[in-house]
Design an enzyme around this catalytic site. Structure first.
Site, short mmCIF file in Angstrom:
data_model
loop_
_atom_site.label_atom_id
_atom_site.label_comp_id
_atom_site.label_asym_id
_atom_site.label_seq_id
_atom_site.Cartn_x
_atom_site.Cartn_y
_atom_site.Cartn_z
N GLU A 161 -3.54 7.13 -5.39
CA GLU A 161 -3.73 6.55 -6.73
C GLU A 161 -4.97 7.15 -7.39
O GLU A 161 -5.97 7.37 -6.69
CB GLU A 161 -3.85 5.03 -6.62
CG GLU A 161 -2.56 4.42 -6.10
CD GLU A 161 -2.68 2.92 -5.83
OE1 GLU A 161 -3.73 2.33 -6.15
OE2 GLU A 161 -1.72 2.36 -5.31
N HIS A 203 -0.66 -0.27 -10.06
CA HIS A 203 -1.36 -1.17 -9.10
C HIS A 203 -1.90 -2.42 -9.81
O HIS A 203 -3.12 -2.65 -9.84
CB HIS A 203 -2.49 -0.41 -8.39
CG HIS A 203 -2.90 -1.06 -7.09
ND1 HIS A 203 -3.31 -0.35 -5.99
CD2 HIS A 203 -2.95 -2.37 -6.72
CE1 HIS A 203 -3.62 -1.18 -5.01
NE2 HIS A 203 -3.40 -2.42 -5.43
N ARG A 211 0.85 -1.19 0.00
CA ARG A 211 0.00 0.00 0.00
C ARG A 211 0.89 1.24 0.00
O ARG A 211 1.91 1.28 0.72
CB ARG A 211 -0.89 0.04 1.25
CG ARG A 211 -2.08 -0.87 1.24
CD ARG A 211 -3.17 -0.42 0.25
NE ARG A 211 -4.35 -1.26 0.33
CZ ARG A 211 -4.64 -2.25 -0.54
NH1 ARG A 211 -3.84 -2.51 -1.55
NH2 ARG A 211 -5.74 -2.95 -0.41
P1 NAP Z 1 -1.02 -11.22 5.31
O1 NAP Z 1 -0.92 -12.66 4.99
O2 NAP Z 1 -1.95 -10.78 6.37
O3 NAP Z 1 0.45 -10.71 5.62
C1 NAP Z 1 0.71 -9.48 6.18
C2 NAP Z 1 2.05 -9.55 6.91
O4 NAP Z 1 2.34 -8.26 7.42
C3 NAP Z 1 2.07 -10.53 8.06
O5 NAP Z 1 3.27 -11.25 8.01
C4 NAP Z 1 2.07 -9.65 9.31
O6 NAP Z 1 2.87 -10.29 10.28
C5 NAP Z 1 2.71 -8.37 8.80
N1 NAP Z 1 2.20 -7.21 9.55
C6 NAP Z 1 0.93 -6.95 9.92
N2 NAP Z 1 0.86 -5.79 10.58
C7 NAP Z 1 2.12 -5.32 10.64
C8 NAP Z 1 2.69 -4.17 11.22
N3 NAP Z 1 1.94 -3.28 11.90
N4 NAP Z 1 4.02 -3.99 11.10
C9 NAP Z 1 4.78 -4.89 10.43
N5 NAP Z 1 4.29 -6.01 9.86
C10 NAP Z 1 2.98 -6.21 9.97
O7 NAP Z 1 -1.43 -10.39 4.02
P2 NAP Z 1 -1.10 -10.72 2.49
O8 NAP Z 1 -2.17 -11.55 1.91
O9 NAP Z 1 0.31 -11.18 2.39
O10 NAP Z 1 -1.25 -9.25 1.88
C11 NAP Z 1 -0.39 -8.21 2.30
C12 NAP Z 1 -0.85 -6.88 1.74
O11 NAP Z 1 -0.57 -6.80 0.35
C13 NAP Z 1 -2.36 -6.62 1.80
O12 NAP Z 1 -2.78 -6.14 3.06
C14 NAP Z 1 -2.60 -5.62 0.69
O13 NAP Z 1 -2.62 -4.30 1.19
C15 NAP Z 1 -1.39 -5.80 -0.23
N6 NAP Z 1 -1.81 -6.25 -1.57
C16 NAP Z 1 -1.46 -5.51 -2.67
C17 NAP Z 1 -1.85 -5.93 -3.93
C18 NAP Z 1 -1.47 -5.17 -5.17
O14 NAP Z 1 -2.22 -5.23 -6.14
N7 NAP Z 1 -0.33 -4.51 -5.22
C19 NAP Z 1 -2.61 -7.09 -4.06
C20 NAP Z 1 -2.94 -7.80 -2.93
C21 NAP Z 1 -2.52 -7.39 -1.69
P3 NAP Z 1 2.70 -10.02 11.84
O15 NAP Z 1 1.23 -10.09 12.10
O16 NAP Z 1 3.49 -11.08 12.48
O17 NAP Z 1 3.28 -8.66 12.05
#
Ligand code: NAP
Length: 316
Positions: A261, A279, A232
């Site tokens: 965006e 994106h 993000r």
């Molecule tokens: P996820 O499985 O929930 O992984 C998020 C990771 O971030 C977890 O390892 C979590 O670990 C860590 N985290 C959470 N809060 C945090 C904090 N305050 N500080 C540091 N680390 C933190 O989510 P995902 O499915 O991998 O997706 C991740 C993100 O990618 C989404 O939330 C979305 O915004 C983004 N995304 C972008 C696109 C795009 O088109 N570019 C597409 C899909 C997703 P801990 O809980 O241990 O900290």
């Protein structure tokens, strides 16, 4: 049973919107030219809300939907949903995890290759006819270099697997060490940045991570380092990033997401060491269809009294 009323607050692709319209009374708030009128006429009946991953849903809007039961997000990120408010009101919130993980990880790898091996620049070099005059620049080998991942969740792990297969070393940070992974955990983001050649942002957006990557972190990443963001735009202090690129504090950037965006800070457009994507993390036909199916399946499950497929962890 009459079809439940659902409000739609984001543009949806036909492969999601058409099946939704077939099973629900859909009210297109996003397209509506008279939003207050729509809410006055239909707000009391609305039981479901469908939004995009990047959509911000204000509590003012939710206040006008007293019968609302569920928000189904077409995306994995739900940083635009007021989760505490939803908890207080007992609203369910679902998203579309897993089905997009591989595609988003592919984009991160693409950005590492485009920045690290200079492929975006090299492609411009061919198109501009420069190759007729001189040979291309040499770049730096990726194997053996370190990728530091901020947020080793589903997408972060998939990025790690891919980059490891390319011979890169993987370290990561987050709120805690992840069980069952062999990558090195570095509790402090600045320390991770200092040892990373690529700092890859893969954690959720929202208030808890706003500007986590600030001028100090960029300074620790330094000239040897490139920042890659597929998560993000809000997670990086964008003015600080522009400054760090302008004054050469960091080596480069590969960005799929931005703070506002589709607006991209103008100075970035002119920089040769920056790769910009609109994106496109999950933007394949297959993945968007799977996301649409899951988004609707959650609504269907809820209104049929079946368990939800992907209730967000904060409400589980
Ligand atoms: P996820 O499985 O929930 O992984 C998020 C990771 O971030 C977890 O390892 C979590 O670990 C860590 N985290 C959470 N809060 C945090 C904090 N305050 N500080 C540091 N680390 C933190 O989510 P995902 O499915 O991998 O997706 C991740 C993100 O990618 C989404 O939330 C979305 O915004 C983004 N995304 C972008 C696109 C795009 O088109 N570019 C597409 C899909 C997703 P801990 O809980 O241990 O900290």
């Amino acid at each position: 049973m009459p079809a439940p009323d659902v409000i739609v607050t984001a543009p949806l692709p036909p492969f999601l919107y058409d099946p939704l319209r077939a099973d629900y009374r859909c009210h297109d708030y996003y397209q509506s030219s008279h939003k207050p009128g729509l809410l006055a006429a239909e707000g009391q009946k609305i039981r479901g809300l469908v939004q995009g991953g990047g959509t911000v849903t204000p509590t003012d809007l939710l206040d006008q939907l007293p019968k609302l039961e569920i928000i189904s997000v077409f995306g994995v990120g739900y940083d635009g949903v007021p989760v505490d408010y939803c908890r207080r009101r007992g609203l369910k919130v679902t998203n579309t995890p897993d089905v997009l993980t591989d595609d988003v990880a592919d984009v991160a790898v693409g950005l590492v290759l485009m920045t690290g091996r200079g492929f975006a620049k090299a492609e411009r070099f061919v198109r501009s006819g420069e190759w007729e005059k001189k040979g291309p620049e040499l770049t730096t080998k990726l194997g053996g270099r370190t990728a530091g991942i901020l947020g080793l969740g589903r997408i972060g792990k998939a990025i790690g697997q891919r980059l490891e297969a390319m011979g890169m070393k993987i370290a990561y940070t987050g709120r805690k060490a992840q069980p069952g992974v062999h990558y090195r955990y570095v509790p402090d983001l600045k320390a991770l940045a200092a040892e990373s050649d690529f700092l890859i942002v893969a954690c959720p957006g929202g208030p808890a991570t706003k500007h986590l990557v600030n001028a100090d972190v960029l300074s620790a990443l330094g000239k040897k380092g490139t920042i890659v963001n597929i998560a993000r735009g809000s997670i990086i202090d964008e003015p600080a990033l522009v400054q760090a690129l302008q004054d050469g504090t960091i080596g480069g950037a590969g960005l799929d997401v931005f703070a506002d965006e589709p607006h991209v800070p103008k100075p970035l457009l002119a920089m040769d060491n920056v790769v910009l994507l609109p994106h496109v993390g999950s933007a394949t036909n297959e993945t968007r269809k799977a996301m649409g199916d899951l988004c609707k399946a959650n609504l269907d499950a809820w209104f049929a009294g079946r368990p939800l497929l992907t209730l967000i962890p904060e409400l589980a």
